[in-house]
Design a protein around this motif. Structure first.
Motif, PDB file in Angstrom:
ATOM      1  N   GLU A 141     -32.657 -10.139   3.155  1.00  0.00           N
ATOM      2  CA  GLU A 141     -31.617  -9.610   3.600  1.00  0.00           C
ATOM      3  C   GLU A 141     -29.558  -8.731   4.480  1.00  0.00           C
ATOM      4  O   GLU A 141     -29.754  -8.220   3.347  1.00  0.00           O
ATOM      5  N   LYS A 142     -29.869  -9.251   4.823  1.00  0.00           N
ATOM      6  CA  LYS A 142     -28.223  -9.347   5.582  1.00  0.00           C
ATOM      7  C   LYS A 142     -27.196 -10.272   4.974  1.00  0.00           C
ATOM      8  O   LYS A 142     -26.202 -10.463   4.351  1.00  0.00           O
ATOM      9  N   LYS A 163     -22.478  -6.889  -1.311  1.00  0.00           N
ATOM     10  CA  LYS A 163     -22.619  -5.840  -1.641  1.00  0.00           C
ATOM     11  C   LYS A 163     -20.676  -5.899  -2.777  1.00  0.00           C
ATOM     12  O   LYS A 163     -20.070  -5.351  -1.807  1.00  0.00           O
ATOM     13  N   ASP A 212     -26.511  -8.105   1.755  1.00  0.00           N
ATOM     14  CA  ASP A 212     -26.139  -6.619   2.450  1.00  0.00           C
ATOM     15  C   ASP A 212     -24.328  -7.469   2.767  1.00  0.00           C
ATOM     16  O   ASP A 212     -23.659  -6.861   2.390  1.00  0.00           O
ATOM     17  N   SER A 213     -23.777  -8.708   3.119  1.00  0.00           N
ATOM     18  CA  SER A 213     -22.537  -9.473   3.372  1.00  0.00           C
ATOM     19  C   SER A 213     -21.896  -8.930   1.848  1.00  0.00           C
ATOM     20  O   SER A 213     -21.027  -9.715   1.654  1.00  0.00           O
TER      21      SER A 213
END
Length: 478
Positions: A465-466, A472, A469-470
């Motif tokens: 997930e990290k 997007k 997210d980094s």
């Protein structure tokens, strides 16, 4: 595939297994460690369902032990000793598969309208986040950029998958392909291979207008230097490529001009993908003979249905994760193109065409062929790094394969084609600890392939997930 345009004697060689670098959490720089969730060095994953990549059925309630960068043990709960001091993760309700191996992947992205950008930041992070721990850059637009990204990942300076870098695309004379190496004589072809072998490429990718004499020289020279050869071919049929000794062929049914009645030696028929899709029979006499020839010669094939699907009328691909990852202007162009395809009554790429791809790939596997898969983030831009690889999994299930077979296609078969099966591709003691942890039962629901929680590469667990997210809003920019 790179872009969508709607308009001698076999060489037998033994190529040595590829030696792979490995790294520990202690060797990672700050840009990489910010995404690390589990450092080890000893980790036990308990209560998991294992799909091990061999093609065997799912095994529930297993324990997987990682020591350093290797898998130390795999077996039923209670039958595996968990070392003292191990970090134990109770993962009941999760499925563990081998790290996926992307066999037609790029560090660049091509979007709607021919937009192209290097994805030196977004692509490696998305591949790793999606569970793709090894890729082959099957055709490089900026090969030195790819080699530098590979170096940074290996030195722990950036997160990303293991990379096997392909030289720039090499093709025959074609004014429309001005950004590719165009070879017109066998000696030019040999010189091209020697140069890129010296620069660190491990694969050569031949493109559509390559001719037989030049391809024969490429294959012979590549094998002499320990390199392998694949291709998105057109001027050369699949059968001719097999006879010349090619190691791997890309895309499958739609690019096989063996099916095109207009085919002439060393010429790529216009709109050949459309012609094959309209007239080719993926299970007829030509297909059966071709498949048996590929199987006998041990020529692997790469499925890339994820890049074909967005260009298929009636298959508008509107995955929210993909849209969020795109830069706003890239997303806008993509959605406009999707709408235009759906509104075009004469659009040539149809559902029937996609189904023919699936039929041909089923026949290839049923005959004993080694099928692998890759996203190919090109076409109209709807298949992006990582997420497109996951979509390949779902499409292969739709094509009629069961979950154990698709996991094998996405992992062990890619390792086999690349000569790294001794180190990667299956969950077995002694192999490098590249593993994907998925929340849910993958055998029961193919959509679980999207539910990645942790991705282990070299025994280090990364937070999916990290990583997502980094990046997007970054795809199509950097």
């Amino acid at each position: 595939m790179r872009k969508f345009i709607a308009t001698p004697v076999a060489i037998i060689v033994l190529l040595a297994p590829v030696r792979l670098p490995a790294q520990s959490a202690a060797e990672l720089g700050p840009e990489t460690t910010q995404f690390v969730a589990i450092t080890g060095p000893t980790v036990a994953l308990t209560g998991v369902t294992v799909l091990d990549g061999t093609g065997a059925g799912a095994r529930p309630n297993q324990t997987v032990v990682i020591e350093g960068n290797r898998i130390a043990a795999v077996g039923p709960a209670g039958a595996v000793d968990v070392p003292a001091g191990a970090e134990v993760r109770d993962l009941a309700g999760h499925t563990v598969i081998p790290g996926m191996i992307g066999l037609h992947n790029h560090m660049f992205y091509m979007g709607a309208g021919g937009r192209m950008s290097q994805g030196a930041v977004s692509s490696p992070r998305l591949y790793l986040a999606a569970g793709v721990t090894t890729i082959r850059t099957t055709g490089s637009v900026s090969p030195y950029a790819d080699l530098n990204v590979k170096s940074n990942i290996e030195r722990g300076l950036a997160p990303g998958p293991r990379m096997h870098v392909t030289a720039p695309y090499v093709t025959g004379p074609n004014p429309a392909l001005g950004d590719m190496a165009q070879v017109t004589t066998p000696e030019e072809a040999r010189r091209f291979v020697r140069y890129w072998a010296g620069e660190g490429a491990s694969w050569i990718k031949a493109y559509t207008t390559i001719r037989r004499a030049e391809l024969a020289a490429i294959i012979e020279e590549a094998h002499a230097h320990g390199l392998r050869v694949t291709g998105h071919i057109c001027s050369i049929t699949f059968q001719e490529a097999v006879d010349l000794g090619m190691d791997n062929i890309e895309h499958g049914f739609g690019t096989a001009t063996d099916f095109d009645p207009r085919k002439r030696p060393d010429e790529c028929p216009p709109n050949s993908m459309v012609m094959v899709g309209e007239q080719g029979d993926p299970s007829g006499e030509i297909a059966r003979a071709l498949v048996l020839s590929m199987v006998e010669a041990r020529v692997g094939m790469t499925s890339t249905m994820a890049v074909i699907e967005p260009m298929t009328k009636g298959r508008a691909v509107l995955d929210e994760r993909t849209l969020e990852a795109m830069a706003p202007e890239v997303r806008e162009d993509y959605l406009e193109t999707v709408d235009a395809i759906q509104a075009d009554p004469d659009w040539a790429m149809t559902e029937a065409h996609l189904q023919k791809h699936m039929t041909f790939e089923r026949g290839f596997v049923e005959a004993g062929g080694v099928l692998a898969a890759g996203v190919d983030p090109t076409g109209i831009g709807g298949a992006i790094a990582g997420f497109g690889d996951q979509r390949n999994y779902e499409l292969l299930i739709e094509a009629g394969f069961d979950a154990p077979t698709v996991v094998r296609i996405m992992s062990a078969n890619g390792a086999r084609i690349m000569g790294i099966e001794d180190e990667l591709g299956t969950i077995e003691p002694g192999k490098l600890a590249d593993l994907v942890v998925l929340q849910g039962d993958l055998e029961a629901d193919s959509a679980i392939i999207r539910n990645v929680t942790v991705v282990f590469k070299d025994g280090v667990g990364y937070d999916s997930e990290k990583l997502i997210d980094s990046v997007k809003g970054m795809v199509g920019i950097r």
